[in-house]
Scaffold this active site. Sequence first.
Site, mmCIF file in Angstrom:
data_model
loop_
_atom_site.group_PDB
_atom_site.id
_atom_site.type_symbol
_atom_site.label_atom_id
_atom_site.label_comp_id
_atom_site.label_asym_id
_atom_site.label_seq_id
_atom_site.Cartn_x
_atom_site.Cartn_y
_atom_site.Cartn_z
ATOM 1 N N GLU A 22 0.824 -1.217 0.000
ATOM 2 C CA GLU A 22 0.000 0.000 0.000
ATOM 3 C C GLU A 22 0.859 1.269 0.000
ATOM 4 O OE1 GLU A 22 -1.572 1.428 3.757
ATOM 5 O OE2 GLU A 22 -1.171 -0.520 4.654
ATOM 6 N N LYS A 154 -4.665 -2.760 13.787
ATOM 7 C CA LYS A 154 -4.127 -1.559 14.446
ATOM 8 C C LYS A 154 -4.641 -1.505 15.885
ATOM 9 C CE LYS A 154 -5.873 1.308 11.417
ATOM 10 N NZ LYS A 154 -6.238 2.543 10.712
HETATM 11 N N1 PSU Z 1 -1.497 0.825 10.056
HETATM 12 C C1 PSU Z 1 -0.438 1.651 10.244
HETATM 13 N N2 PSU Z 1 -0.399 2.804 9.562
HETATM 14 C C2 PSU Z 1 -1.373 3.135 8.674
HETATM 15 C C3 PSU Z 1 -2.465 2.238 8.451
HETATM 16 C C4 PSU Z 1 -2.477 1.095 9.177
HETATM 17 O O1 PSU Z 1 0.453 1.383 11.019
HETATM 18 O O2 PSU Z 1 -1.273 4.204 8.055
HETATM 19 C C5 PSU Z 1 -3.499 2.577 7.418
HETATM 20 C C6 PSU Z 1 -3.666 1.410 6.456
HETATM 21 O O3 PSU Z 1 -3.539 1.921 5.153
HETATM 22 C C7 PSU Z 1 -5.072 0.925 6.701
HETATM 23 C C8 PSU Z 1 -5.732 2.210 7.056
HETATM 24 O O4 PSU Z 1 -5.640 0.314 5.585
HETATM 25 O O5 PSU Z 1 -4.790 2.794 7.954
HETATM 26 C C9 PSU Z 1 -7.098 2.054 7.651
HETATM 27 O O6 PSU Z 1 -7.628 3.323 7.786
HETATM 28 P P1 PSU Z 1 -9.179 3.538 8.123
HETATM 29 O O7 PSU Z 1 -9.342 3.132 9.547
HETATM 30 O O8 PSU Z 1 -9.396 5.001 7.925
HETATM 31 O O9 PSU Z 1 -9.951 2.696 7.166
#
Ligand code: PSU
Length: 292
Positions: A22, A154
């Site tokens: 990504e 996360k």
């Molecule tokens: N984990 C990290 N850093 C990030 C992300 C995840 O350590 O930047 C990002 C990934 O791209 C994941 C996104 O798909 O956060 C999910 O964001 P949201 O909760 O807005 O869908």
Amino acid sequence: MIRIADEVRDALERGGAVVALETTLVAHGFPAPDGVEVGLASERAVREAGAVPATVGVLDGEVRVGLTEDELARFTPEARKLGPRDVGVAVAQRVVGATTVGGTLAVARAAGIRFMGTGGLGGVHRGFPNPPDVSADLGQLARTQALVASSGVKSLLDVAATAELLETLGVPVLGFRVDTLPRFYAAAGGPPVSARVEAPEEAAAAARAHWQLGGAGLLVGRPPDESLEVEELIQAALLRAEEQGIRGGAVTPFVLSFLHEASGGETQRVNRDLIVANAGLAGRIAAAYAAT
Ligand code: PSU
Ligand code: MN
């Protein structure tokens, strides 16, 4: 509309190992320009594992699968964060767009890529349904035949609720040499996995069988090599985010940078290393899949 780099296309055509990566991590996961280094190190880890890296993003009105170093450097904090719903719109509007796990999986599906490595999957935010924020990563994983190697979910999220939802969505959650889903920076204390695997070959065989039965996404959880317990800092960061009215897609970048500062850079180091190691694991699984 999708431009696949020659090296990636060649590998896909001969049934070789390809790993999608990504660009949200590159643009929004680290203070610039550290994200670019993380992206490049991830690509190297995929190559060392015997697979071809395919970093995904939107540039110049095209979805790009496989980027040069100069192109990767265009994913600055100004890039738009693209979940699955945003990719086509970003192409039409010709913005620089950094794909999340979900956005990357949407492109992987279109391009025929079945493996991805990342840091932590998105999921159910703490306090659900206030706010009613569930990452589109989950829905996209549930409809894409791809395996994602990560250090779990996360940990600023509700990890237990996310694990429940993954079960509801029919997504196998495999522990790589562990019985519980890693909690991103922290190795232990997570919810149980649905099955444990000991080797890349075993994960590849599980994915193949799951796909042959018409299943879609799988998550492989690999614990960070250096485990860091930062729950108190996470709570402080989430409180600060709420006070400042930060919502939706802006929460993760805010919390990560808060943690990076509050931990004196420790979370950033662990985050970087786990992302690179997960990319390598995705590469090893992809290579094992291609070899059988
Ligand atoms: N984990 C990290 N850093 C990030 C992300 C995840 O350590 O930047 C990002 C990934 O791209 C994941 C996104 O798909 O956060 C999910 O964001 P949201 O909760 O807005 O869908
Ligand atoms: Mn979210």
